[in-house]
Design a protein around this motif. Structure first.
Motif, PDB file in Angstrom:
ATOM      1  N   ASP A  97       1.137  -1.388  -0.064  1.00 48.12           N
ATOM      2  CA  ASP A  97       0.265   0.090   0.090  1.00 48.12           C
ATOM      3  C   ASP A  97       0.898   1.182  -0.239  1.00 48.12           C
ATOM      4  O   ASP A  97       0.464   2.138  -0.864  1.00 48.12           O
ATOM      5  CB  ASP A  97      -0.900  -0.068   1.019  1.00 48.12           C
ATOM      6  CG  ASP A  97      -1.921  -0.868   1.241  1.00 48.12           C
ATOM      7  OD1 ASP A  97      -2.290  -0.973  -0.093  1.00 48.12           O
ATOM      8  OD2 ASP A  97      -2.689  -1.111   1.886  1.00 48.12           O
ATOM      9  N   ALA A  98       1.684   1.428   0.388  1.00 43.83           N
ATOM     10  CA  ALA A  98       2.241   2.415   0.919  1.00 43.83           C
ATOM     11  C   ALA A  98       2.945   2.344  -0.779  1.00 43.83           C
ATOM     12  O   ALA A  98       4.023   3.411  -1.167  1.00 43.83           O
ATOM     13  CB  ALA A  98       3.676   2.389   2.512  1.00 43.83           C
ATOM     14  N   ALA A  99       4.094   1.418  -1.351  1.00 42.90           N
ATOM     15  CA  ALA A  99       4.450   1.477  -2.010  1.00 42.90           C
ATOM     16  C   ALA A  99       3.774   2.081  -3.290  1.00 42.90           C
ATOM     17  O   ALA A  99       4.439   2.861  -4.036  1.00 42.90           O
ATOM     18  CB  ALA A  99       4.659   0.138  -2.750  1.00 42.90           C
ATOM     19  N   ARG A 100       2.281   1.772  -3.858  1.00 39.38           N
ATOM     20  CA  ARG A 100       1.537   2.085  -4.405  1.00 39.38           C
ATOM     21  C   ARG A 100       0.948   3.827  -4.018  1.00 39.38           C
ATOM     22  O   ARG A 100       0.709   4.398  -5.282  1.00 39.38           O
ATOM     23  CB  ARG A 100       0.084   1.369  -4.400  1.00 39.38           C
ATOM     24  CG  ARG A 100      -0.171   0.324  -5.196  1.00 39.38           C
ATOM     25  CD  ARG A 100      -0.859  -0.475  -5.175  1.00 39.38           C
ATOM     26  NE  ARG A 100      -1.552  -1.574  -3.868  1.00 39.38           N
ATOM     27  CZ  ARG A 100      -0.821  -2.617  -3.808  1.00 39.38           C
ATOM     28  NH1 ARG A 100      -1.003  -3.094  -4.486  1.00 39.38           N
ATOM     29  NH2 ARG A 100      -1.921  -3.079  -2.500  1.00 39.38           N
ATOM     30  N   LYS A 101       1.818   4.602  -2.914  1.00 33.97           N
ATOM     31  CA  LYS A 101       1.724   5.758  -3.271  1.00 33.97           C
ATOM     32  C   LYS A 101       2.328   6.295  -3.267  1.00 33.97           C
ATOM     33  O   LYS A 101       2.815   7.826  -3.621  1.00 33.97           O
ATOM     34  CB  LYS A 101       1.403   5.954  -1.971  1.00 33.97           C
ATOM     35  CG  LYS A 101      -0.514   5.658  -0.678  1.00 33.97           C
ATOM     36  CD  LYS A 101      -0.637   6.831   0.240  1.00 33.97           C
ATOM     37  CE  LYS A 101      -1.768   5.951   0.782  1.00 33.97           C
ATOM     38  NZ  LYS A 101      -1.218   4.712   2.257  1.00 33.97           N
ATOM     39  N   LEU A 102       3.620   5.636  -4.007  1.00 34.38           N
ATOM     40  CA  LEU A 102       4.632   6.535  -4.499  1.00 34.38           C
ATOM     41  C   LEU A 102       4.782   7.578  -5.756  1.00 34.38           C
ATOM     42  O   LEU A 102       4.202   6.405  -6.790  1.00 34.38           O
ATOM     43  CB  LEU A 102       5.867   5.351  -4.321  1.00 34.38           C
ATOM     44  CG  LEU A 102       6.379   4.965  -3.085  1.00 34.38           C
ATOM     45  CD1 LEU A 102       7.512   3.782  -3.855  1.00 34.38           C
ATOM     46  CD2 LEU A 102       7.059   5.875  -2.529  1.00 34.38           C
TER      47      LEU A 102
ATOM     48  N   ASP B  43       2.837   2.608  -9.928  1.00 31.38           N
ATOM     49  CA  ASP B  43       1.832   1.502 -10.867  1.00 31.38           C
ATOM     50  C   ASP B  43       2.226   1.745 -12.372  1.00 31.38           C
ATOM     51  O   ASP B  43       2.640   1.491 -12.961  1.00 31.38           O
ATOM     52  CB  ASP B  43      -0.122   1.779 -10.681  1.00 31.38           C
ATOM     53  CG  ASP B  43      -0.021   0.625  -9.037  1.00 31.38           C
ATOM     54  OD1 ASP B  43       0.885  -0.540  -8.856  1.00 31.38           O
ATOM     55  OD2 ASP B  43      -1.133   0.882  -8.550  1.00 31.38           O
ATOM     56  N   ALA B  44       1.481   2.865 -12.099  1.00 30.94           N
ATOM     57  CA  ALA B  44       1.829   3.252 -14.061  1.00 30.94           C
ATOM     58  C   ALA B  44       3.770   2.942 -14.634  1.00 30.94           C
ATOM     59  O   ALA B  44       3.284   2.399 -15.801  1.00 30.94           O
ATOM     60  CB  ALA B  44       0.909   4.326 -14.206  1.00 30.94           C
ATOM     61  N   VAL B  45       4.087   3.105 -13.737  1.00 33.58           N
ATOM     62  CA  VAL B  45       5.688   2.995 -14.234  1.00 33.58           C
ATOM     63  C   VAL B  45       5.881   1.911 -14.839  1.00 33.58           C
ATOM     64  O   VAL B  45       6.412   1.513 -15.717  1.00 33.58           O
ATOM     65  CB  VAL B  45       6.386   4.079 -13.272  1.00 33.58           C
ATOM     66  CG1 VAL B  45       8.704   3.597 -13.272  1.00 33.58           C
ATOM     67  CG2 VAL B  45       6.421   5.505 -12.972  1.00 33.58           C
TER      68      VAL B  45
ATOM     69  N   GLU C 294       1.012  -9.090  -8.758  1.00 29.37           N
ATOM     70  CA  GLU C 294       0.736  -8.264  -7.268  1.00 29.37           C
ATOM     71  C   GLU C 294       1.637  -7.997  -6.382  1.00 29.37           C
ATOM     72  O   GLU C 294       2.330  -9.054  -6.445  1.00 29.37           O
ATOM     73  CB  GLU C 294      -0.462  -9.296  -6.776  1.00 29.37           C
ATOM     74  CG  GLU C 294      -1.953  -9.516  -7.034  1.00 29.37           C
ATOM     75  CD  GLU C 294      -1.911 -10.926  -6.574  1.00 29.37           C
ATOM     76  OE1 GLU C 294      -1.827 -10.572  -5.315  1.00 29.37           O
ATOM     77  OE2 GLU C 294      -2.781 -11.562  -7.302  1.00 29.37           O
ATOM     78  N   LEU C 295       1.699  -6.474  -5.847  1.00 28.16           N
ATOM     79  CA  LEU C 295       2.925  -6.032  -5.265  1.00 28.16           C
ATOM     80  C   LEU C 295       2.980  -6.863  -3.932  1.00 28.16           C
ATOM     81  O   LEU C 295       4.311  -7.361  -3.125  1.00 28.16           O
ATOM     82  CB  LEU C 295       2.574  -4.469  -4.772  1.00 28.16           C
ATOM     83  CG  LEU C 295       2.927  -3.918  -6.386  1.00 28.16           C
ATOM     84  CD1 LEU C 295       3.159  -2.107  -6.154  1.00 28.16           C
ATOM     85  CD2 LEU C 295       4.818  -4.210  -7.065  1.00 28.16           C
ATOM     86  N   GLU C 296       1.418  -7.341  -3.492  1.00 26.96           N
ATOM     87  CA  GLU C 296       1.462  -8.216  -2.556  1.00 26.96           C
ATOM     88  C   GLU C 296       2.173  -9.197  -2.172  1.00 26.96           C
ATOM     89  O   GLU C 296       2.790 -10.159  -1.033  1.00 26.96           O
ATOM     90  CB  GLU C 296       0.273  -8.812  -2.509  1.00 26.96           C
ATOM     91  CG  GLU C 296      -0.930  -7.768  -1.203  1.00 26.96           C
ATOM     92  CD  GLU C 296      -0.893  -5.932  -2.592  1.00 26.96           C
ATOM     93  OE1 GLU C 296      -0.829  -6.455  -3.881  1.00 26.96           O
ATOM     94  OE2 GLU C 296      -1.438  -5.456  -1.797  1.00 26.96           O
ATOM     95  N   ARG C 297       2.900 -10.215  -3.335  1.00 22.42           N
ATOM     96  CA  ARG C 297       3.640 -11.250  -4.357  1.00 22.42           C
ATOM     97  C   ARG C 297       5.311 -10.639  -3.518  1.00 22.42           C
ATOM     98  O   ARG C 297       6.271 -12.148  -3.791  1.00 22.42           O
ATOM     99  CB  ARG C 297       3.147 -12.149  -5.107  1.00 22.42           C
ATOM    100  CG  ARG C 297       1.867 -12.253  -5.058  1.00 22.42           C
ATOM    101  CD  ARG C 297       1.315 -12.871  -5.900  1.00 22.42           C
ATOM    102  NE  ARG C 297       1.839 -14.333  -6.369  1.00 22.42           N
ATOM    103  CZ  ARG C 297       1.346 -15.656  -6.921  1.00 22.42           C
ATOM    104  NH1 ARG C 297       0.465 -15.652  -6.376  1.00 22.42           N
ATOM    105  NH2 ARG C 297       2.418 -16.583  -6.307  1.00 22.42           N
ATOM    106  N   VAL C 298       5.838 -10.017  -3.792  1.00 23.25           N
ATOM    107  CA  VAL C 298       6.874  -9.464  -3.774  1.00 23.25           C
ATOM    108  C   VAL C 298       7.579  -9.765  -2.109  1.00 23.25           C
ATOM    109  O   VAL C 298       8.406 -10.711  -2.246  1.00 23.25           O
ATOM    110  CB  VAL C 298       7.167  -7.899  -4.001  1.00 23.25           C
ATOM    111  CG1 VAL C 298       8.584  -7.636  -4.025  1.00 23.25           C
ATOM    112  CG2 VAL C 298       6.298  -7.338  -5.401  1.00 23.25           C
ATOM    113  N   ARG C 299       7.021  -9.389  -1.186  1.00 22.75           N
ATOM    114  CA  ARG C 299       7.995 -10.061  -0.125  1.00 22.75           C
ATOM    115  C   ARG C 299       8.212 -11.751  -0.059  1.00 22.75           C
ATOM    116  O   ARG C 299       7.590 -12.585   0.012  1.00 22.75           O
ATOM    117  CB  ARG C 299       6.918  -9.843   1.465  1.00 22.75           C
ATOM    118  CG  ARG C 299       7.076  -9.829   2.613  1.00 22.75           C
ATOM    119  CD  ARG C 299       6.099  -9.648   3.752  1.00 22.75           C
ATOM    120  NE  ARG C 299       6.950  -9.446   5.185  1.00 22.75           N
ATOM    121  CZ  ARG C 299       6.776  -9.032   6.031  1.00 22.75           C
ATOM    122  NH1 ARG C 299       5.651  -8.207   6.008  1.00 22.75           N
ATOM    123  NH2 ARG C 299       7.611  -9.196   7.611  1.00 22.75           N
TER     124      ARG C 299
END
Ligand SMILES: [Zn+2]
Length: 414
Positions: free
Chosen positions: A151-156, A165-167, A176-181
């Protein structure tokens, strides 16, 4: 096992990667997800595809790249190594790159020697170690370690105000960014080879540094707002010049670090943007950035408080508004004894002297240490220069570091 580093190929690969850049040689500019960065990523994947070892490449949703050499027990936690290939504007060839291409060569050298690991060995290329584009360093490893939430990453947003997200989509990354961790049992150990970016190895005339801890970085964004006006018409008693207030505060930052009582405290104001920035106009707004680091968390935080308190004093006295926003304040990391031992033993095995030292710059390893026993190996860079075009590490030092890395990876993956 007879380990031999192909120094010629490794150095020529470093030169080739340096040529994939948005700056004229010898400078290197490779901002994350720029066309140059994407070309460099593609080039690197092609090198992995043609390596002697059979390597499987995977990319996650933030663009971290995993290059896996499967062990004989593929379900066992992997031994990781790696660094970054993004480069700040007008940088050099070696920062990050030595750990990535050195890591690749270490794997190739192990394969050539006939060694077969029990634990898989994984080369990890982190997304955006440099804060240039998104204002936050170690984006990839922060997400891998869970320090930065999806969530914090998506605000960047990047410096052009384009959301992350667009970049990512523009660069061809989905998922999904959720799967990065990563889970904390993904890596048995993680080792990063890096240039020192400081002068100590050269001063001691020792060619290798085994890192014992990584200093804790913090950064503040400071916004000062006064009132502007005509440089001729507004008389001095009426002024609330934002730049004059900023000038006082910049010296506070310097003095706070000098007065900490420890040589490990450093503080820097690296950005000073003045609005409207005209010769005949009183500065109405200033944006500063302050970077404060120490190996001791309490001491560093005390320096930050001193800056914040002084800012309020200056604001009241000069009747301007000063807002300090912490951008990040990370904890220092101690390196894991198991990795320090593997690196030290590997130096001894090859009859090489090493220096135990603190990493004063921060690296992806700072975040990897949250999820894996982590350590770093330094090689010297000329005069300690880094983040500039004349950054230089000798082929001998690069090959020596790669040899010690390979030996340590072998020991950790047995
Ligand atoms: Zn680096």
């Amino acid at each position: 096992m007879r380990l031999e580093i192909d120094k010629g190929r490794l150095v020529s690969e470093i030169e080739t990667l340096a040529s994939i850049s948005d700056a004229e040689a010898p400078a290197v500019t490779r901002i994350v997800f720029s066309p140059a960065d994407l070309r460099a990523r593609a080039w690197l994947k092609a090198r992995c595809a043609e390596a002697e070892a059979e390597l499987v490449v995977r990319e996650d949703a933030i663009g971290n790249t995993f290059v896996r050499w499967a062990g004989t027990d593929p379900s066992a936690p992997a031994v990781g190594t790696g660094s970054h290939i993004d480069a700040i504007p007008n940088a050099g060839k070696y920062d990050g790159v030595v750990g990535v291409l050195g890591g690749l060569e270490a794997i190739r050298a192990l394969e050539r020697s006939g060694f077969r690991p029990k634990h898989s060995i994984e080369l990890l290329v982190f997304t955006s170690e440099e804060p240039t584009r998104f204002g936050i360093g170690c984006l990839g490893s922060r997400m891998l370690s869970g320090v930065l939430s999806p969530d914090a990453a998506r605000k960047l947003k990047d410096s052009d105000d384009t959301p992350l997200d667009a970049v990512l989509e523009g660069a061809g990354f989905s998922g999904e960014l959720e799967r990065v961790r990563l889970s904390s049992d993904h890596y048995k150990a993680f080792v990063e080879l890096h240039i020192e970016q400081g002068p100590l190895l050269e001063q001691h005339q020792i060619r290798l540094g085994v890192v014992t801890s990584i200093a804790a970085p913090a950064s503040l964004r400071i916004l000062l707002e006064g009132s502007g006006g005509h440089a001729g018409a507004v008389l001095m008693p009426e002024r609330h010049d934002a730049l004059c207030a900023a000038a006082e505060l910049i010296l506070v930052v310097e003095n706070a670090a000098r007065a900490s009582g420890a040589p490990d405290t450093v503080a820097t104001v690296g950005i000073c943007e003045v609005f409207p920035g005209a010769v005949n106009s009183i500065p109405s707004r200033v944006r500063l950035s302050a970077d404060i680091r120490d190996v001791d968390l309490q001491r560093r935080d005390a320096v930050m408080r001193k800056i914040e308190d002084a800012a309020q004093g200056i604001a009241e006295r000069r009747r301007v508004s000063i807002r300090t926003e912490p951008l990040n304040a990370d904890a220092p990391a101690g390196c894991a004894p198991v990795v320090i031992d593997a690196l030290s033993e590997s130096c001894r095995k090859h009859g090489l002297k090493f220096l135990s030292m603190v990493s004063r710059a921060y690296h992806d390893s700072l975040f990897m240490s949250r999820i894996a026993p982590t350590g770093m190996l330094f090689i010297p860079c000329r005069k300690g220069y880094s983040h500039r075009p004349d950054e230089y590490a000798s082929p001998e030092d690069i090959a020596r570091g790669t040899l010690v890395l390979a030996e340590a990876l072998a020991a950790l993956s047995r």
